[in-house]
Design a protein around this motif. Sequence first.
Motif, PDB file in Angstrom:
ATOM      1  N   VAL A   1      -7.979  -2.061   7.137  1.00 18.46           N
ATOM      2  CA  VAL A   1      -6.822  -2.943   7.320  1.00 18.46           C
ATOM      3  C   VAL A   1      -5.554  -2.253   6.826  1.00 18.46           C
ATOM      4  O   VAL A   1      -4.507  -2.304   7.481  1.00 18.46           O
ATOM      5  CB  VAL A   1      -7.041  -4.278   6.579  1.00 18.46           C
ATOM      6  N   GLN A   2      -5.636  -1.602   5.678  1.00 19.50           N
ATOM      7  CA  GLN A   2      -4.468  -0.910   5.128  1.00 19.50           C
ATOM      8  C   GLN A   2      -4.032   0.251   6.015  1.00 19.50           C
ATOM      9  O   GLN A   2      -2.831   0.520   6.143  1.00 19.50           O
ATOM     10  CB  GLN A   2      -4.780  -0.414   3.715  1.00 19.50           C
ATOM     11  N   LEU A   3      -4.985   0.909   6.652  1.00 20.88           N
ATOM     12  CA  LEU A   3      -4.633   1.979   7.593  1.00 20.88           C
ATOM     13  C   LEU A   3      -3.845   1.417   8.764  1.00 20.88           C
ATOM     14  O   LEU A   3      -2.806   1.973   9.147  1.00 20.88           O
ATOM     15  CB  LEU A   3      -5.908   2.673   8.079  1.00 20.88           C
ATOM     16  N   SER A   4      -4.340   0.326   9.347  1.00 23.27           N
ATOM     17  CA  SER A   4      -3.637  -0.273  10.480  1.00 23.27           C
ATOM     18  C   SER A   4      -2.261  -0.778  10.068  1.00 23.27           C
ATOM     19  O   SER A   4      -1.289  -0.671  10.826  1.00 23.27           O
ATOM     20  CB  SER A   4      -4.468  -1.415  11.075  1.00 23.27           C
ATOM     21  N   MET A   5      -2.165  -1.317   8.858  1.00 25.09           N
ATOM     22  CA  MET A   5      -0.873  -1.787   8.362  1.00 25.09           C
ATOM     23  C   MET A   5       0.083  -0.618   8.153  1.00 25.09           C
ATOM     24  O   MET A   5       1.281  -0.708   8.459  1.00 25.09           O
ATOM     25  CB  MET A   5      -1.068  -2.556   7.057  1.00 25.09           C
ATOM     26  N   ALA A   6      -0.436   0.503   7.660  1.00 26.27           N
ATOM     27  CA  ALA A   6       0.403   1.680   7.436  1.00 26.27           C
ATOM     28  C   ALA A   6       0.960   2.211   8.751  1.00 26.27           C
ATOM     29  O   ALA A   6       2.116   2.643   8.823  1.00 26.27           O
ATOM     30  CB  ALA A   6      -0.412   2.769   6.727  1.00 26.27           C
ATOM     31  N   ILE A   7       0.141   2.192   9.795  1.00 22.26           N
ATOM     32  CA  ILE A   7       0.602   2.667  11.099  1.00 22.26           C
ATOM     33  C   ILE A   7       1.730   1.785  11.617  1.00 22.26           C
ATOM     34  O   ILE A   7       2.730   2.279  12.161  1.00 22.26           O
ATOM     35  CB  ILE A   7      -0.570   2.706  12.096  1.00 22.26           C
ATOM     36  N   PHE A   8       1.591   0.466  11.447  1.00 24.56           N
ATOM     37  CA  PHE A   8       2.657  -0.444  11.861  1.00 24.56           C
ATOM     38  C   PHE A   8       3.928  -0.212  11.048  1.00 24.56           C
ATOM     39  O   PHE A   8       5.039  -0.141  11.602  1.00 24.56           O
ATOM     40  CB  PHE A   8       2.199  -1.896  11.710  1.00 24.56           C
ATOM     41  N   ILE A   9       3.782  -0.091   9.737  1.00 23.87           N
ATOM     42  CA  ILE A   9       4.947   0.138   8.879  1.00 23.87           C
ATOM     43  C   ILE A   9       5.625   1.456   9.237  1.00 23.87           C
ATOM     44  O   ILE A   9       6.864   1.541   9.290  1.00 23.87           O
ATOM     45  CB  ILE A   9       4.530   0.120   7.400  1.00 23.87           C
ATOM     46  N   ALA A  10       4.832   2.488   9.494  1.00 24.07           N
ATOM     47  CA  ALA A  10       5.393   3.800   9.844  1.00 24.07           C
ATOM     48  C   ALA A  10       6.192   3.730  11.141  1.00 24.07           C
ATOM     49  O   ALA A  10       7.256   4.349  11.260  1.00 24.07           O
ATOM     50  CB  ALA A  10       4.273   4.829   9.958  1.00 24.07           C
ATOM     51  N   SER A  11       5.682   2.985  12.128  1.00 21.30           N
ATOM     52  CA  SER A  11       6.419   2.854  13.389  1.00 21.30           C
ATOM     53  C   SER A  11       7.727   2.096  13.176  1.00 21.30           C
ATOM     54  O   SER A  11       8.747   2.400  13.803  1.00 21.30           O
ATOM     55  CB  SER A  11       5.562   2.148  14.434  1.00 21.30           C
ATOM     56  N   SER A  12       7.714   1.112  12.275  1.00 19.01           N
ATOM     57  CA  SER A  12       8.931   0.338  11.988  1.00 19.01           C
ATOM     58  C   SER A  12       9.965   1.192  11.261  1.00 19.01           C
ATOM     59  O   SER A  12      11.154   1.197  11.618  1.00 19.01           O
ATOM     60  CB  SER A  12       8.578  -0.894  11.147  1.00 19.01           C
ATOM     61  N   ILE A  13       9.516   1.924  10.246  1.00 15.75           N
ATOM     62  CA  ILE A  13      10.437   2.809   9.526  1.00 15.75           C
ATOM     63  C   ILE A  13      10.918   3.925  10.447  1.00 15.75           C
ATOM     64  O   ILE A  13      12.088   4.315  10.426  1.00 15.75           O
ATOM     65  CB  ILE A  13       9.766   3.391   8.272  1.00 15.75           C
ATOM     66  N   GLY A  14      10.002   4.440  11.275  1.00 15.68           N
ATOM     67  CA  GLY A  14      10.376   5.486  12.221  1.00 15.68           C
ATOM     68  C   GLY A  14      11.477   5.036  13.160  1.00 15.68           C
ATOM     69  O   GLY A  14      12.388   5.811  13.492  1.00 15.68           O
ATOM     70  N   LEU A  15      11.413   3.788  13.618  1.00 18.02           N
ATOM     71  CA  LEU A  15      12.456   3.246  14.487  1.00 18.02           C
ATOM     72  C   LEU A  15      13.802   3.228  13.777  1.00 18.02           C
ATOM     73  O   LEU A  15      14.843   3.559  14.383  1.00 18.02           O
ATOM     74  CB  LEU A  15      12.072   1.832  14.933  1.00 18.02           C
ATOM     75  N   LEU A  16      13.807   2.858  12.504  1.00 23.91           N
ATOM     76  CA  LEU A  16      15.055   2.823  11.743  1.00 23.91           C
ATOM     77  C   LEU A  16      15.587   4.225  11.486  1.00 23.91           C
ATOM     78  O   LEU A  16      16.786   4.490  11.651  1.00 23.91           O
ATOM     79  CB  LEU A  16      14.837   2.085  10.417  1.00 23.91           C
TER      80      LEU A  16
END
Length: 222
Positions: free
Chosen positions: A124-139
Amino acid sequence: MQEFRETGYQPQNPAIRMAARIISYIFHPLFVPVYIAWFLITVQPYLFASFTPTEKIITLLRFIIMYSFFPLVTVLLARGLGFIDSIYLKTQKERIIPYIACGIYYFWMCYVLRNQPQFSKEVVQLSMAIFIASSIGLLVNIYMKVSMHSISMGILVVFMSLLAFTQAGSYTVYMSIAFLSAGIVCTARFIVSDHTAKEIYTGLLVGGLSQLIAIWADGFLP
């Protein structure tokens, strides 16, 4: 006006450039989450010990569909509709639609895994990290064309390091392989991309920080 980008040393040896290009394809960000899932399911299956063989196959297929197939189709559709000029996403502007679309896919995958108790907190934490990374990457993409390859490598390195320190299984060798892979991939991007050193190192930082944020956030979310 053409933007001048000061990149690292790019050797003229065609063999080296070809090897770097192949490495970039093999370790494309669309494939890295699938590699991690395959590793956890088949090589060190402690986190999936309660899963039947069929359930393991289904889980791997879910990772392939959400992290590889859907994002790839999105990029191809955006190219076909003329929203982007190249599937290689060479400019910051071209990366906006894929970042947003993938963020939706990644959030859904995280939400689904988190609400299925058979999945361990690490998955779950891996999947959450991927989502967070895509969000930060967009910014971050607003200010620089941060390397997506190095973002995925940052997640890989921190995730494998945490497994090595927290799991009963022997992950130390695999942690070393993760560090080696990150070094090879980032070097390959120096050789065959127009990324600057700042963009590649920032990607590593974004990926690693996203994994740590995911672990912290997972402890506070209901």
